[in-house]
Each structure stands twice: as C-alpha cells, then as structure tokens.
Design a protein around this motif. Structure first.
Motif, PDB file in Angstrom:
ATOM      1  N   LYS A  67       0.760  -1.080   0.062  1.00  0.00           N
ATOM      2  CA  LYS A  67      -0.037  -0.023   0.093  1.00  0.00           C
ATOM      3  C   LYS A  67       0.833   1.343   0.105  1.00  0.00           C
ATOM      4  O   LYS A  67       0.340   2.343   0.337  1.00  0.00           O
ATOM      5  N   LYS A  68       2.012   1.235  -0.488  1.00  0.00           N
ATOM      6  CA  LYS A  68       3.050   2.300  -0.572  1.00  0.00           C
ATOM      7  C   LYS A  68       3.433   2.339  -1.998  1.00  0.00           C
ATOM      8  O   LYS A  68       3.518   1.526  -2.804  1.00  0.00           O
ATOM      9  N   PRO A  69       3.876   3.482  -2.194  1.00  0.00           N
ATOM     10  CA  PRO A  69       4.656   3.849  -3.705  1.00  0.00           C
ATOM     11  C   PRO A  69       5.857   3.232  -3.748  1.00  0.00           C
ATOM     12  O   PRO A  69       6.427   2.826  -2.860  1.00  0.00           O
ATOM     13  N   PRO A  70       6.497   3.014  -4.707  1.00  0.00           N
ATOM     14  CA  PRO A  70       7.762   2.305  -5.103  1.00  0.00           C
ATOM     15  C   PRO A  70       8.772   3.289  -4.582  1.00  0.00           C
ATOM     16  O   PRO A  70       8.648   4.460  -5.003  1.00  0.00           O
ATOM     17  N   GLU A  71       9.903   2.856  -3.821  1.00  0.00           N
ATOM     18  CA  GLU A  71      10.949   3.834  -3.379  1.00  0.00           C
ATOM     19  C   GLU A  71      12.155   3.405  -4.216  1.00  0.00           C
ATOM     20  O   GLU A  71      12.573   2.133  -4.176  1.00  0.00           O
ATOM     21  N   LEU A  72      12.771   4.561  -4.739  1.00  0.00           N
ATOM     22  CA  LEU A  72      14.124   3.965  -5.462  1.00  0.00           C
ATOM     23  C   LEU A  72      15.141   3.785  -4.684  1.00  0.00           C
ATOM     24  O   LEU A  72      15.235   4.224  -3.731  1.00  0.00           O
TER      25      LEU A  72
END
Lengths: 113, 115
Positions: free
Chosen positions: B40-45
């Motif tokens: 439920k989180k965006p991708p983290e680079l």
C-alpha cells in the motif's frame, strides 16, 4: 518529505462512472508527469504521461488535466470499468535527475459492477 | 517488446542467507533501476545504473549490493537482511542519461520474505 501529494487515498465508483484522482507538487523543476497503474502482485505500468506545456492529454478513457500555475494535475477515468480496479500512482520527474521518479502516495480505485 | 523480466517471483530467506535477485530486459535500454515497494505504498528508488555504471544510490544499506554485468542484466545481491526488508522488489529500465524523461518500464517484481 513527500514532493508529490496525491488524493484521495481510496475511491469507490460505480461502473460507467468517472474516477478523478488529484495530485499537487511544489517543485517547479519537475517537467514530466506520468501516471502508473498497478494491479495486485504486478509491477506498475505506465498509463499516460504529460509535460507542462500541455494542459490536457487524452488516451482512450483516460485523460490528464494539467494546471501549471496551480501546480496541480489530475487523472480522469471515464466510463470506469471493473477491470480498472487498481492502485494508481501519479509521479513527477526533473529533467536533470537520472530519471528519478517522485511518486505520490497512491489511490486505490474500486469499480463496482 | 516492452518486457522486463524478474526472477525469482517469490523468495523466502533467513537473516543469515545470501541470495540474488535478477532482472533482464531486451529493449536496448541503457538505464536500469531497483525499487523497493512495501504494501500500500509507492515504489521507493534504491539504485540507478546508467550505461552499466552506478549513478544513484539512495543511501541503501550495504546488505543490498547491486550489480550490472551488462546492458541487459541487473542483479541485486542480498546478505544478512532484516525482517523489515520484506517487500516487493521491482526492476525497471529506460533510456539512459542524467537528463532523460523517457518512460520507465517495470518488471513484475520479486516478492521477498525475510524470516
């Protein structure tokens, strides 16, 4: 510190209705704004993207509206279908950033039959 | 063909194990990326490679070690991970360069569970 703010967190819409997701940013150095669609257990897929010299872009049932002065952009999904049920991420990228994307927090869209 | 492939699809490992994630693309892209995504989180680079050289390391702990053996392959070596490292690990590729705005194509990810 989240550089792109996305709302709402979740959205329920009836089949045939319009889904609207909003994003806002502060950094005026951003010059590319993609939207990604992600289904459970899958990687994000590019849905549609816009550059700030364009105020609107439409691809099929998906439209991006861009307001450069307000530093806001939104995704409209027309005639929403159950197959559109997914999580949608807006993102922004600076030209001089090795392609680094700043993602919004995501919106879970559920389209009911 | 706009496909990025990742293996394995699922991986369960203990905290003392050493494992590797693999990513492959045949689109002629010379930039490749590793992302970490929690539920439920965006991708983290995590990392960016451009022309097989590391361009960005987002202060990732040394227990994650990337490798780009050639323009089509990207590996992520894992060692002494913690349970909080459990996540979906995504690979992506695009055209390279500091000043690129080209589309990033994502793979399906590897679901990693650290026990």
């Amino acid at each position: 510190q989240q550089q792109v703010k996305q709302s709402p967190q979740s959205l329920i819409v009836q089949k045939g209705g319009i889904s609207i997701i909003n994003c806002a940013y502060e950094n005026t150095a951003f010059d590319y704004f993609p939207w990604y669609q992600q289904f459970p257990g899958k990687g994000p897929a590019l849905l549609i993207a816009i550059r700030p010299d364009v105020s609107e872009k439409k691809e099929g049932r998906f439209t991006i509206s861009f307001n450069k002065s307000a530093k806001q952009f939104s995704l409209h999904i027309m005639d929403s279908q159950p197959g559109d049920s997914a999580t949608y991420f807006c993102a922004a990228r600076k030209w001089d950033s090795w392609g680094k994307l700043q993602f919004g927090a995501g919106t879970q869209v559920v389209v009911t039959p | 063909d706009t496909e990025v492939t990742q293996t394995p699809k699922h991986l369960v490992m203990g905290m003392t194990n050493k494992k590797s994630l693999k990513c492959e693309q045949h689109m002629g892209h010379r930039a490749m990326y590793w992302y970490k995504q929690k539920a439920k989180k965006p991708p983290e680079l995590m990392f960016v490679y451009s022309y097989e050289k590391l361009s960005i390391n987002e202060s990732v702990p040394s227990r994650f070690s990337p490798e780009c053996p050639n323009s089509s392959l990207l590996n992520l070596h894992l060692h002494a991970l913690q349970p909080e490292d459990s996540a979906l690990y995504l690979c992506a590729s695009s055209q390279p360069g500091r000043q690129t705005t080209d589309t990033q194509y994502f793979g399906p990810g590897t679901r990693l569970t650290v026990l």
